[in-house]
Design a protein around this motif. Structure first.
Motif, short mmCIF file in Angstrom:
data_model
loop_
_atom_site.label_atom_id
_atom_site.label_comp_id
_atom_site.label_asym_id
_atom_site.label_seq_id
_atom_site.Cartn_x
_atom_site.Cartn_y
_atom_site.Cartn_z
N ALA A 2 23.21 125.06 42.87
CA ALA A 2 24.33 125.40 43.74
C ALA A 2 24.26 126.88 44.08
N GLY B 158 30.05 122.54 50.27
CA GLY B 158 31.34 122.33 49.62
C GLY B 158 32.25 123.51 49.87
N ALA C 64 34.58 126.10 48.27
CA ALA C 64 34.88 126.66 46.96
C ALA C 64 36.38 126.60 46.70
N GLU D 155 37.08 121.94 46.72
CA GLU D 155 36.12 120.86 46.49
C GLU D 155 35.18 121.15 45.32
N PHE D 156 34.93 122.42 45.08
CA PHE D 156 34.00 122.82 44.03
C PHE D 156 34.54 124.11 43.45
N VAL E 155 30.27 126.78 48.95
CA VAL E 155 29.24 126.46 47.96
C VAL E 155 28.23 125.53 48.62
N LEU F 148 25.29 122.93 47.79
CA LEU F 148 24.71 122.13 46.71
C LEU F 148 23.43 121.48 47.21
N LEU G 213 22.85 123.46 38.03
CA LEU G 213 23.85 122.44 37.75
C LEU G 213 23.51 121.57 36.55
N GLN H 69 24.44 124.29 33.72
CA GLN H 69 25.69 124.99 34.03
C GLN H 69 25.55 126.50 33.96
#
Length: 237
Positions: A20, A60, A62, A65-66, A93, A95, A130, A133
């Motif tokens: 991401a 996405g 931020a 949604e993310f 973002v 992805l 991702l 993390q």
């Protein structure tokens, strides 16, 4: 002897992962066009699920949604994250997910890594792996070497074996080995006091698997600066 379980949730010959990009505060069309061009040469395989046949990306929003990484997330998963105050204002973002045969795993990772490094530099953004993390500042992400130590590309996650007994034994499982077409490793019933030592063993097993590129079910020899011995494996379906 240590018994590790090997996840077979995905075919062992397949490599797959996702990144991401947090834009600063948005990504221009030029950045997105360049990212697409840098990823287009990555080829999937005809028998992959539809969304993995070729690299794909989605945009996405931020925060809605993310989620934007907050201070707690950065403290836990951040790797030399620069300008956290700007990160907290990110509005977009990007992805992207990738898949390839295991023989092309490192080349695929290298191309994706370079493309996201260029996009982060052009947009003044940050990259999240991702699968692990881990959230990287630009310089930290550029320092990641797809052809370097495999231990830089996966983590060992510890969770309570029994969610109702958070102070009881732990379950240790890797996250990120599947980017190399390898199975994830799992160890159950770990005494919390031994979790650090067992994590070192898991890292050594992963390094040995990567070097030998084989999972025969027979004991595999482990040899690292800190661990020597053998471990046997069982498939987890």
């Amino acid at each position: 002897m240590l018994l590790l379980a090997v996840s077979s949730a995905f075919a062992q010959s397949d490599a797959y992962f996702a990144f991401a990009l947090f834009c600063n505060p948005t990504c221009s069309e030029e950045v997105l066009t360049q990212l697409d061009q840098d990823l287009v040469s990555i080829q999937g395989r005809s028998n992959f699920p539809e969304h993995l046949k070729a690299p794909g990306r989605i945009m996405g929003i931020a925060d809605s949604e993310f989620g934007i990484p907050d201070k707690d997330f950065i403290d836990a998963y951040g790797v030399d994250v620069d300008r956290p105050e700007a990160l907290s204002s990110s509005q977009q973002v990007v992805l992207a997910w990738f898949a390839a045969p295991s023989g092309a795993a490192v080349d695929t990772l290298a191309m994706a890594h370079a493309a996201f490094a260029k996009a982060a530099e052009s947009s003044g953004g940050w990259v999240e792996d991702l699968d692990t993390q881990q959230l990287y500042g630009l310089n930290a992400w550029k320092a990641q070497d797809p052809r370097g130590p495999i231990t830089n590309w996966f983590v060992v996650e510890a969770t309570p074996e029994d969610p109702t007994a958070p102070d009881g034994n732990l379950r240790l499982m890797t996250r990120g080995l599947h980017r190399f077409g390898m199975p994830e490793l799992l160890v159950d019933s770990v005494n919390p006091e031994l979790a650090g030592d067992i994590s070192v063993v898991i890292n050594s097993v992963a390094e040995s698997l990567w070097q030998q590129q084989a999972l025969s079910g027979a004991p595999i020899q482990i040899s690292s600066p800190t661990v020597k011995g053998e471990a046997s494996f069982a498939l987890v379906t």
